[in-house]
Design a protein around this motif. Structure first.
Motif, PDB file in Angstrom:
ATOM      1  N   VAL A 195       0.839  -1.201   0.000  1.00  0.00           N
ATOM      2  CA  VAL A 195       0.000   0.000   0.000  1.00  0.00           C
ATOM      3  C   VAL A 195       0.874   1.251   0.000  1.00  0.00           C
ATOM      4  CG1 VAL A 195      -1.820   1.256   1.209  1.00  0.00           C
ATOM      5  CG2 VAL A 195      -1.856  -1.240   1.149  1.00  0.00           C
ATOM      6  N   ARG A 196       1.997   1.196   0.687  1.00  0.00           N
ATOM      7  CA  ARG A 196       2.901   2.347   0.717  1.00  0.00           C
ATOM      8  C   ARG A 196       3.471   2.648  -0.672  1.00  0.00           C
ATOM      9  NH1 ARG A 196       6.290   2.296   6.396  1.00  0.00           N
ATOM     10  NH2 ARG A 196       4.507   2.933   7.681  1.00  0.00           N
ATOM     11  N   LEU A 197       3.791   1.610  -1.408  1.00  0.00           N
ATOM     12  CA  LEU A 197       4.277   1.820  -2.770  1.00  0.00           C
ATOM     13  C   LEU A 197       3.188   2.437  -3.643  1.00  0.00           C
ATOM     14  CD1 LEU A 197       6.328  -1.468  -3.336  1.00  0.00           C
ATOM     15  CD2 LEU A 197       7.215   0.850  -2.933  1.00  0.00           C
ATOM     16  N   LEU A 198       1.954   2.007  -3.444  1.00  0.00           N
ATOM     17  CA  LEU A 198       0.829   2.580  -4.187  1.00  0.00           C
ATOM     18  C   LEU A 198       0.683   4.066  -3.860  1.00  0.00           C
ATOM     19  CD1 LEU A 198      -1.389   1.381  -6.113  1.00  0.00           C
ATOM     20  CD2 LEU A 198      -2.906   1.416  -4.136  1.00  0.00           C
ATOM     21  N   ALA A 199       0.873   4.427  -2.578  1.00  0.00           N
ATOM     22  CA  ALA A 199       0.780   5.825  -2.176  1.00  0.00           C
ATOM     23  C   ALA A 199       1.887   6.664  -2.800  1.00  0.00           C
ATOM     24  CB  ALA A 199       0.837   5.928  -0.647  1.00  0.00           C
ATOM     25  N   LEU A 200       3.065   6.077  -2.960  1.00  0.00           N
ATOM     26  CA  LEU A 200       4.178   6.791  -3.593  1.00  0.00           C
ATOM     27  C   LEU A 200       3.946   6.991  -5.084  1.00  0.00           C
ATOM     28  CD1 LEU A 200       7.441   5.344  -1.971  1.00  0.00           C
ATOM     29  CD2 LEU A 200       6.677   7.733  -1.968  1.00  0.00           C
ATOM     30  N   LEU A 223       3.609  10.215   0.577  1.00  0.00           N
ATOM     31  CA  LEU A 223       2.711  10.464  -0.541  1.00  0.00           C
ATOM     32  C   LEU A 223       3.511  11.065  -1.692  1.00  0.00           C
ATOM     33  CD1 LEU A 223      -0.292  11.970   1.456  1.00  0.00           C
ATOM     34  CD2 LEU A 223      -0.036   9.626   0.616  1.00  0.00           C
ATOM     35  N   GLY A 224       3.361  10.467  -2.880  1.00  0.00           N
ATOM     36  CA  GLY A 224       4.181  10.891  -3.998  1.00  0.00           C
ATOM     37  C   GLY A 224       3.579  11.983  -4.864  1.00  0.00           C
ATOM     38  N   GLY A 225       2.264  12.125  -4.854  1.00  0.00           N
ATOM     39  CA  GLY A 225       1.616  13.063  -5.761  1.00  0.00           C
ATOM     40  C   GLY A 225       0.996  14.250  -5.061  1.00  0.00           C
ATOM     41  N   GLU A 226       0.089  14.915  -5.750  1.00  0.00           N
ATOM     42  CA  GLU A 226      -0.628  16.062  -5.177  1.00  0.00           C
ATOM     43  C   GLU A 226      -1.653  15.555  -4.162  1.00  0.00           C
ATOM     44  OE1 GLU A 226      -0.822  19.497  -8.452  1.00  0.00           O
ATOM     45  OE2 GLU A 226      -1.947  17.702  -9.011  1.00  0.00           O
ATOM     46  N   LEU A 227      -1.775  16.287  -3.058  1.00  0.00           N
ATOM     47  CA  LEU A 227      -2.663  15.869  -1.974  1.00  0.00           C
ATOM     48  C   LEU A 227      -3.815  16.850  -1.824  1.00  0.00           C
ATOM     49  CD1 LEU A 227      -3.436  14.163   0.525  1.00  0.00           C
ATOM     50  CD2 LEU A 227      -1.819  15.559   1.858  1.00  0.00           C
ATOM     51  N   ILE A 228      -5.037  16.312  -1.907  1.00  0.00           N
ATOM     52  CA  ILE A 228      -6.250  17.080  -1.613  1.00  0.00           C
ATOM     53  C   ILE A 228      -6.780  16.592  -0.270  1.00  0.00           C
ATOM     54  CG2 ILE A 228      -8.583  17.680  -2.369  1.00  0.00           C
ATOM     55  CD1 ILE A 228      -7.692  16.754  -5.208  1.00  0.00           C
ATOM     56  N   ARG A 229      -6.955  17.494   0.673  1.00  0.00           N
ATOM     57  CA  ARG A 229      -7.492  17.120   1.982  1.00  0.00           C
ATOM     58  C   ARG A 229      -8.816  17.823   2.219  1.00  0.00           C
ATOM     59  NH1 ARG A 229      -3.141  16.717   6.821  1.00  0.00           N
ATOM     60  NH2 ARG A 229      -4.949  15.601   7.694  1.00  0.00           N
TER      61      ARG A 229
END
Length: 533
Positions: free
Chosen positions: A257-262, A289-295
């Protein structure tokens, strides 16, 4: 004359309170004067910490605040741990306490139960604490409390009534109408900006937390609309059903899952702190997190904690999901879609990681075969840790425990009692260890007295097994972890419970199906074959 204590009970009843958890004391008896004439049920725990944990379990099931009546001084110090767990997990709890007379406050003369400042004591575990200095203040302070519970990030609220205020005349006051409170909606412009980012994403990822528990239908629709692999925090379990093709479970601490998040180019995180106990239970700091983050979060401050977002949106989770769904293009479910394939690849890797956990899988399979609609309320114990990773349920509010956030021991039993009182028709299984059970063992008496048919599944490894392994891995000589283990079956029977030791899975299944409705059943399983190789 109608006293302030009697008026309080009328006001609580009018605003939908149906249960109060508390232990009467000389400083709270006047709060009890009006209870026999109301429809409010009173539950007597054996310790104020138990009262708080019961109120917590009740609140997690109903979504309504759990209400406690607590005495001055030791009652307040006793309930602090329960308030801290509720504060960490954003649980609504109304703690109403007494305090010494107004003219005696803060004098330090040694009055009964005197503390220098109760409000200062609870400041760190409550949204606010208020001392009622006149009867007329009460409706407004209660309105403020319910504004916290229903209009913002829910957390405990403490209201203390001086002894001379509790008995003061409130006959001139009418019961106030409950205020209508709306949660803030996210700005439409920011929602459209988020929708555009998500529509252009090639590898989206969806992270949902406990702030989304009221938005089950929206969560499922949003995952499908985004074609996004979806990870849930412990308190969000059940938002996506067990067989959903985009469900990653609660495995954010594991490498696949961590690789998917990256690899994700856009991550949408809603109603989650992105905190350690959901995303880094191995405590190595490697969830990234590797990409853009929307919170999206109802708490503006939380939007900036742990991970800084590219786009921060303050608003109610459910409303924001509904708004996003209106802006996103329609998408047909496709079992071969990129999101489904990405999820399936991770699930294959996770299955390999969990290949040695067959014994835990078999245990939970037995539990859910016997009681498929069960709610699981847990402590900090091995069955909880494994279940956090392995168990998926078809509905929210069916899996919660104290291994998240504050991480206290002793939570499981009283919280399970509160959960069962909140929804008596649903089976409740308390997952607890022998160490944790000894923190709040006396609440078995409360459950017997209240005729609560909760099932206590006791994982007995004769000590603090997880901490012992933690010490050994660090080459620390185990000390204080091999504790004396009592005869839990004899103790439970002495309290009036049914109690048995499960011999194997077939016997466990039989015990579960025959559990009594009117008293607890304690089932002991040993950390040994057949339950653990």
């Amino acid at each position: 004359m109608t006293t302030c204590g009697e008026y309080l009970v009328k006001q609580l009843q009018a605003w939908g309170v149906d249960s109060v958890f508390g232990i009467p004391g000389v400083h709270t008896v006047e709060l009890y004067r009006g209870l026999p004439h109301s429809t409010i049920r009173h539950i007597t725990p054996r310790h104020e910490q138990g009262a708080g944990f019961m109120a917590d379990g009740y609140a997690r099931v109903t979504g309504k605040p759990g209400v406690c009546f607590i005495i001055t001084g030791p009652g307040m110090t006793n309930i602090l741990t329960a308030m801290a767990q509720a504060y960490a997990d954003s649980i609504p709890m109304l703690v109403i306490s007494s305090v010494n007379e107004r003219e005696r406050l803060g004098l330090g003369k040694g009055y009964l139960h005197e503390l220098p400042n109760q409000r200062a004591l609870v400041a760190g575990v409550s949204a606010f604490s208020h001392t009622l200095m006149s009867v007329e203040e009460l409706p407004g302070v209660l309105a403020r409390a319910f504004a916290v519970f229903e209009g913002e990030r829910p957390r405990p609220v403490h209201i203390e009534l001086p002894l001379d205020i509790i008995t003061a005349d409130a006959g001139h006051m009418a019961v106030a109408a409950k205020p209508s409170i709306q949660r803030p909606a996210a700005p439409r412009g920011l929602i459209r900006e988020a929708a555009a980012m998500l529509a252009n994403a090639k590898r989206p990822l969806l992270l949902l937390g406990g702030g989304c528990v009221t938005a089950q239908a929206e969560a499922r629709a949003l995952a499908s609309a985004l074609d996004a692999p979806t990870a849930l925090t412990i308190n969000a379990k059940g938002l996506l059903p067990a067989d959903h093709p985009l469900l990653l479970g609660s495995n954010q601490s594991l490498l696949p899952v961590r690789l998917l998040a990256l690899e994700a180019d856009v991550i949408l995180a809603i109603g989650t702190e992105l905190g350690e106990t959901d995303y880094d239970v191995v405590f190595d700091g490697n969830f990234k997190l590797g990409g853009e983050l929307i919170r999206i979060d109802i708490d503006a401050q939380q939007l900036q904690r742990n991970f800084t977002p590219t786009l921060a949106i303050q608003g109610d989770a459910r409303q924001a999901m509904q708004q996003l769904l209106q802006e996103l293009p329609a998408r047909q479910d496709d079992p071969r879609s990129p999101g489904v394939q990405r999820t399936a690849a991770v699930q294959t890797q996770l299955a390999e990681d969990f290949s040695g956990w067959v014994h835990y899988r078999q245990l939970f399979a037995t539990l859910l075969e016997a009681l498929p609609e069960a709610r699981f309320v847990g402590d900090s114990t091995q069955t909880v840790y494994s279940g956090n990773h392995l168990v998926e349920l078809d509905g929210a509010r069916r899996w919660f425990n104290s291994s998240t956030g504050y991480g206290t021991l002793g939570y499981g039993l009283p919280a399970a009692i509160g959960a069962k009182l909140a929804e008596p028709s649903r089976p409740v299984i308390c997952l607890i260890g022998d160490g944790g059970l000894q923190f709040t063992l006396a609440e078995l008496a409360s459950a017997v007295e209240a005729r609560v048919g909760v099932i206590v599944l006791l994982w007995n490894n004769a000590g603090y097994g997880e901490i012992k392994r933690y010490m050994e891995k660090r080459d620390i000589t185990p000390l204080g972890v091999d504790i004396y283990t009592p005869d839990f079956l004899a103790l439970a029977r002495g309290f009036g419970c049914a109690a048995e030791r499960a011999r194997d899975h077939a016997h466990l299944d039989e015990l579960l199906r025959q559990a009594p409705d009117d008293r607890p059943l304690l089932i002991e399983i040993a950390e040994a074959p057949p339950f653990h190789p």
